[in-house]
Design an enzyme around this catalytic site. Structure first.
Site, PDB file in Angstrom:
ATOM      1  N   THR A  39      32.657  99.783  11.736  1.00 15.24           N
ATOM      2  CA  THR A  39      32.738 101.204  11.382  1.00 15.24           C
ATOM      3  C   THR A  39      32.808 102.092  12.605  1.00 15.24           C
ATOM      4  OG1 THR A  39      30.343 101.450  11.478  1.00 15.24           O
ATOM      5  CG2 THR A  39      31.275 100.861   9.336  1.00 15.24           C
ATOM      6  N   ARG A  88      31.256  88.684  22.255  1.00 18.05           N
ATOM      7  CA  ARG A  88      29.945  88.429  21.659  1.00 18.05           C
ATOM      8  C   ARG A  88      29.541  86.958  21.682  1.00 18.05           C
ATOM      9  NH1 ARG A  88      28.635  93.084  18.248  1.00 18.05           N
ATOM     10  NH2 ARG A  88      30.404  94.491  18.157  1.00 18.05           N
ATOM     11  N   CYS A 108      24.295 104.569  10.574  1.00 17.90           N
ATOM     12  CA  CYS A 108      25.549 104.455   9.814  1.00 17.90           C
ATOM     13  C   CYS A 108      25.196 103.963   8.415  1.00 17.90           C
ATOM     14  CB  CYS A 108      26.452 103.455  10.529  1.00 17.90           C
ATOM     15  SG  CYS A 108      27.682 102.689   9.500  1.00 17.90           S
ATOM     16  N   CYS A 118      26.389 100.488   7.421  1.00 19.73           N
ATOM     17  CA  CYS A 118      25.631  99.437   8.123  1.00 19.73           C
ATOM     18  C   CYS A 118      24.219  99.354   7.542  1.00 19.73           C
ATOM     19  CB  CYS A 118      25.540  99.730   9.620  1.00 19.73           C
ATOM     20  SG  CYS A 118      27.104 100.225  10.366  1.00 19.73           S
TER      21      CYS A 118
END
Length: 427
Positions: free
Chosen positions: A151, A246, A353, A356
């Site tokens: 997002t 990541r 968010c 989230c």
């Protein structure tokens, strides 16, 4: 590079991949698209209980669209934890009797308050999460219309959430720093992994579950990344660079593969819970009640098929090593475990968010429900064939969270295969 056996388990990565990607994932996906599982009731308006938080994400991809109530099937709306028409009518009578019986004028205000608190405590004493579906601000959200994906919510605010979870809620002493991909002044994780090796299996498992959840969420964000955003269309898809940042062994200084192994560990724990909870769902009186009789029966059939499949998995995690020591010590540790986890579920109200926050709350509640199941094994074994299961109960909310959370972890394992193939083709 993530292959072979997992620590503290007899299972290997390859067995999970084959089982998940070809047997379980397709069926689970079908179940999660049904009416019973797609509507999740959640309060996204709760203030953050730990720090002043005004940092709401203003991007439109962070927004969550709640359902107009007439779109939610009657059966779900009429009772979020009741399973059948008979149970609905009975429950209404019970609640009416309770309401009339509760107002005893001879009780002082304080005593009445205490009685209410006892009831709340009884409800929450085996719960690993803060439930908020009964609050007046809770609304139904259609999970299919609000998918978990990237997002744009990142940076200091998102960092603060994860930091608070790891630093304050994973049994970790302040002086032991967890290793970070960027190597911000740590020693390559040497002190941390020495500490982790030295703690009991339960505390190690707790850290690995949280790390696995973190890895799973990062895989979803990398797999459904906003690749194109023009006025005419938005395109979401796998972002390999984001994934490598990541999880790549070199870029993360060895951390990436460890995180992915923790994801597989989380998968095993949640799969084990599904295999254990089968007697609860097998009872003839249990219905996935939405009001659509033929679809409800069909979905229950599919649900049981998935649970039997989970039970057939050859290399289950053996949770008997958990809390197996001295009874008093074990009870104390279990309670610590529960409270730490409950705290993490409260931290989700600090996520700026909303999308989230929705998926964070759902996945922590799902994992909390899985832990509740694993810690209630002897109660589940005693569930009678018919009638209420007094010792062990799951609300509709917990059922929806349990399966959707496992759906997310199952999706992550499937997405890993996809990233492996993309990276192979790039070489």
């Amino acid at each position: 590079q993530v292959t072979g056996y997992l620590d503290d388990c007899t299972c290997d990565v390859e067995t999970i991949d084959a089982f998940n990607n070809y047997k379980l994932f397709p069926r689970l996906n079908e179940l999660l698209e049904s009416d019973y599982f797609r509507y999740y009731k959640v309060n996204l308006q709760k203030p953050c209980p730990f720090w002043e938080d005004n940092s709401h994400c203003g991007m439109r991809d962070c927004a969550v669209q709640p359902c107009p109530s007439d779109e939610v099937p009657d059966g779900i709306r009429s009772g979020s934890y009741k399973y059948s028409e008979e149970a609905n009518n009975l429950a209404e009578e019970c609640e009416e009797a309770k309401r009339l019986g509760a107002v005893d004028d001879s009780l002082s205000q304080e005593t009445r308050q205490a009685v209410l608190q006892w009831a709340e405590h009884d409800d929450s004493s085996d719960s690993f999460c803060e439930a908020d579906d009964h609050s007046p601000d809770a609304e139904y959200v259609d999970l299919l219309l609000n998918p978990e994906r990237y997002t744009g919510y990142k940076g200091p605010d998102a960092w603060k959430i994860w930091n608070s979870i790891y630093e304050e809620n994973c049994f970790k002493p302040q002086n032991v720093k967890r290793p970070l991909a960027s190597g911000r002044g740590d020693d390559g994780g040497h002190t941390f992994y020495k500490w982790l090796k030295g703690v009991c299996v339960e505390k190690r498992a707790f850290y690995r579950l949280i790390s696995g959840l973190h890895a799973s969420i990062n895989i979803h964000l990398s797999a459904r990344y906003l690749l194109q955003d023009t006025w005419s269309e938005k395109k979401w898809g796998p972002n390999v660079t984001e994934f490598q940042q990541r999880f790549d062994e070199v870029l993360t200084r060895g951390e990436g593969p460890r995180r992915l192994k923790n994801l597989y560990f989380l998968y095993l724990i949640e799969l084990r819970a599904l295999s254990k909870v089968l007697p609860f769902f097998e009872r003839p009186g249990f219905q996935l009640y939405t009001g659509n009789t033929s679809q409800d029966a069909e979905m229950k059939h599919l649900l049981l098929e998935i649970l039997h499949l989970a039970k057939s998995f050859p290399l289950h995690f053996d949770e008997n090593s958990f809390f197996a020591g001295n009874k008093k010590e074990a009870a104390k540790l279990k309670e610590e475990f529960r409270l730490h986890f409950k705290n993490i579920s409260k931290i989700m109200d600090c996520v700026g968010c909303f999308k989230c926050r929705l998926w964070g709350k759902l996945q922590t509640q799902g994992l909390g429900t899985a832990l509740k199941i694993l810690f209630s094994e002897n109660l589940i074994e005693k569930i009678p064939e018919s009638g209420p299961s007094y010792g062990f109960q799951l609300t509709r909310q917990e059922i929806v969270a349990l399966f959707n959370a496992f759906g997310r972890v199952s999706t992550s394992v499937k997405e890993l295969e996809n990233f492996r193939n993309i990276l192979k083709n790039m070489q």
